[in-house]
Design a protein around this motif. Structure first.
Motif, PDB file in Angstrom:
ATOM      1  N   THR A 109      22.866  -0.989   9.136  1.00  0.00           N
ATOM      2  CA  THR A 109      21.810  -0.610  10.073  1.00  0.00           C
ATOM      3  C   THR A 109      20.818  -1.752  10.257  1.00  0.00           C
ATOM      4  OG1 THR A 109      22.035   1.707   9.438  1.00  0.00           O
ATOM      5  CG2 THR A 109      19.992   1.078  10.537  1.00  0.00           C
ATOM      6  N   VAL A 110      20.420  -2.380   9.149  1.00  0.00           N
ATOM      7  CA  VAL A 110      19.479  -3.495   9.221  1.00  0.00           C
ATOM      8  C   VAL A 110      20.100  -4.672   9.966  1.00  0.00           C
ATOM      9  CG1 VAL A 110      18.088  -5.124   7.877  1.00  0.00           C
ATOM     10  CG2 VAL A 110      18.297  -2.757   7.114  1.00  0.00           C
ATOM     11  N   SER A 115      11.985  -7.510   6.434  1.00  0.00           N
ATOM     12  CA  SER A 115      13.269  -7.729   7.102  1.00  0.00           C
ATOM     13  C   SER A 115      13.127  -7.928   8.608  1.00  0.00           C
ATOM     14  CB  SER A 115      14.233  -6.576   6.815  1.00  0.00           C
ATOM     15  OG  SER A 115      13.762  -5.369   7.378  1.00  0.00           O
ATOM     16  N   VAL A 116      12.039  -7.446   9.205  1.00  0.00           N
ATOM     17  CA  VAL A 116      11.867  -7.605  10.654  1.00  0.00           C
ATOM     18  C   VAL A 116      11.609  -9.060  11.035  1.00  0.00           C
ATOM     19  CG1 VAL A 116      11.001  -5.253  10.918  1.00  0.00           C
ATOM     20  CG2 VAL A 116       9.379  -7.138  10.718  1.00  0.00           C
ATOM     21  N   GLU A 117      11.336  -9.917  10.079  1.00  0.00           N
ATOM     22  CA  GLU A 117      10.993 -11.314  10.357  1.00  0.00           C
ATOM     23  C   GLU A 117      12.205 -12.207  10.588  1.00  0.00           C
ATOM     24  OE1 GLU A 117       8.771 -11.619   6.814  1.00  0.00           O
ATOM     25  OE2 GLU A 117       6.971 -10.781   7.713  1.00  0.00           O
ATOM     26  N   LEU A 118      13.388 -11.763  10.241  1.00  0.00           N
ATOM     27  CA  LEU A 118      14.572 -12.617  10.350  1.00  0.00           C
ATOM     28  C   LEU A 118      14.785 -13.133  11.767  1.00  0.00           C
ATOM     29  CD1 LEU A 118      17.096 -13.689   8.710  1.00  0.00           C
ATOM     30  CD2 LEU A 118      18.319 -11.869   9.883  1.00  0.00           C
ATOM     31  N   ALA A 119      14.912 -12.250  12.733  1.00  0.00           N
ATOM     32  CA  ALA A 119      15.231 -12.665  14.109  1.00  0.00           C
ATOM     33  C   ALA A 119      14.139 -13.526  14.736  1.00  0.00           C
ATOM     34  CB  ALA A 119      15.543 -11.441  14.970  1.00  0.00           C
ATOM     35  N   PRO A 120      12.863 -13.139  14.665  1.00  0.00           N
ATOM     36  CA  PRO A 120      11.845 -13.981  15.310  1.00  0.00           C
ATOM     37  C   PRO A 120      11.683 -15.352  14.659  1.00  0.00           C
ATOM     38  CG  PRO A 120      10.834 -12.002  14.389  1.00  0.00           C
ATOM     39  CD  PRO A 120      12.299 -11.872  14.201  1.00  0.00           C
ATOM     40  N   HIS A 172      14.880  -6.439   2.576  1.00  0.00           N
ATOM     41  CA  HIS A 172      13.517  -6.948   2.717  1.00  0.00           C
ATOM     42  C   HIS A 172      13.169  -7.946   1.612  1.00  0.00           C
ATOM     43  CE1 HIS A 172      12.829  -3.624  -0.129  1.00  0.00           C
ATOM     44  NE2 HIS A 172      11.833  -4.375  -0.576  1.00  0.00           N
ATOM     45  N   ALA A 173      13.872  -7.901   0.489  1.00  0.00           N
ATOM     46  CA  ALA A 173      13.617  -8.826  -0.613  1.00  0.00           C
ATOM     47  C   ALA A 173      14.481 -10.086  -0.526  1.00  0.00           C
ATOM     48  CB  ALA A 173      13.860  -8.128  -1.947  1.00  0.00           C
ATOM     49  N   ILE A 174      15.318 -10.167   0.506  1.00  0.00           N
ATOM     50  CA  ILE A 174      16.265 -11.274   0.667  1.00  0.00           C
ATOM     51  C   ILE A 174      15.969 -12.091   1.922  1.00  0.00           C
ATOM     52  CG2 ILE A 174      18.739 -11.808   0.974  1.00  0.00           C
ATOM     53  CD1 ILE A 174      19.386  -9.222  -0.488  1.00  0.00           C
ATOM     54  N   VAL A 175      15.095 -11.623   2.777  1.00  0.00           N
ATOM     55  CA  VAL A 175      14.949 -12.198   4.114  1.00  0.00           C
ATOM     56  C   VAL A 175      14.647 -13.696   4.107  1.00  0.00           C
ATOM     57  CG1 VAL A 175      12.530 -11.550   4.443  1.00  0.00           C
ATOM     58  CG2 VAL A 175      14.022 -11.828   6.423  1.00  0.00           C
ATOM     59  N   LEU A 176      13.775 -14.169   3.251  1.00  0.00           N
ATOM     60  CA  LEU A 176      13.491 -15.600   3.243  1.00  0.00           C
ATOM     61  C   LEU A 176      14.684 -16.389   2.698  1.00  0.00           C
ATOM     62  CD1 LEU A 176      11.689 -17.934   3.922  1.00  0.00           C
ATOM     63  CD2 LEU A 176      10.474 -17.581   1.770  1.00  0.00           C
ATOM     64  N   ALA A 177      15.394 -15.837   1.740  1.00  0.00           N
ATOM     65  CA  ALA A 177      16.628 -16.477   1.269  1.00  0.00           C
ATOM     66  C   ALA A 177      17.611 -16.620   2.429  1.00  0.00           C
ATOM     67  CB  ALA A 177      17.249 -15.678   0.133  1.00  0.00           C
ATOM     68  N   ASN A 178      17.675 -15.612   3.293  1.00  0.00           N
ATOM     69  CA  ASN A 178      18.549 -15.699   4.471  1.00  0.00           C
ATOM     70  C   ASN A 178      18.112 -16.836   5.392  1.00  0.00           C
ATOM     71  OD1 ASN A 178      20.042 -13.468   3.609  1.00  0.00           O
ATOM     72  ND2 ASN A 178      18.769 -12.045   4.749  1.00  0.00           N
TER      73      ASN A 178
END
Length: 129
Positions: free
Chosen positions: A5-6, A33-38, A71-77
């Motif tokens: 879903t995310v 997690s909402v920060e990934l795309a922008p 949400h705890a992985i987003v910056l690693a991504n």
């Protein structure tokens, strides 16, 4: 929230952002997690001439083997070392020198774990000047 879903939401956000091709983006609401795309969009749009000021008490650089919560992985991504499916949504990976952590005060162990140990991410924490 379930990973599928995310991931679907991240892809939808990426599609909508690219459709409108904005110069700037303001992100309100949601978890990290909402920060990934922008953030991925802006780093690609400006050919890596961006800086990421991560103001949070947590570094959000866990890897999927250590924690399942996106949400705890987003910056690693965004740094190219997180969940492979999410990293694939980041066309231009952030370099460690583009990131400055501000306010970290707990959960610092993921910064000392592989693969982040050698990244030398800059940190301004409480009490540092």
């Amino acid at each position: 929230m379930e990973k599928g879903t995310v991931l679907k939401q991240a892809r939808y956000a990426k599609e909508r952002i690219h459709k409108h091709n904005p110069e700037h983006i303001v992100v309100l609401g949601g978890d990290c997690s909402v920060e990934l795309a922008p953030f991925a969009y802006l780093n690609e749009k400006y050919d890596g001439d961006t800086a990421l000021l991560w103001v949070d008490a947590h570094p959000d650089v866990y890897i999927p083997e250590d924690i399942p919560n996106h949400h705890a992985i987003v910056l690693a991504n965004l740094l190219g070392v997180g969940d492979k499916q999410f990293v694939a949504e980041v066309p231009r990976i952030f370099k460690p020198e583009q990131v400055l952590f501000v306010g970290l005060n707990d959960l610092l162990e993921p910064l000392n774990a592989e693969p982040l140990r050698n990244m030398k991410l800059d940190i301004v924490g409480p009490g540092t000047g």
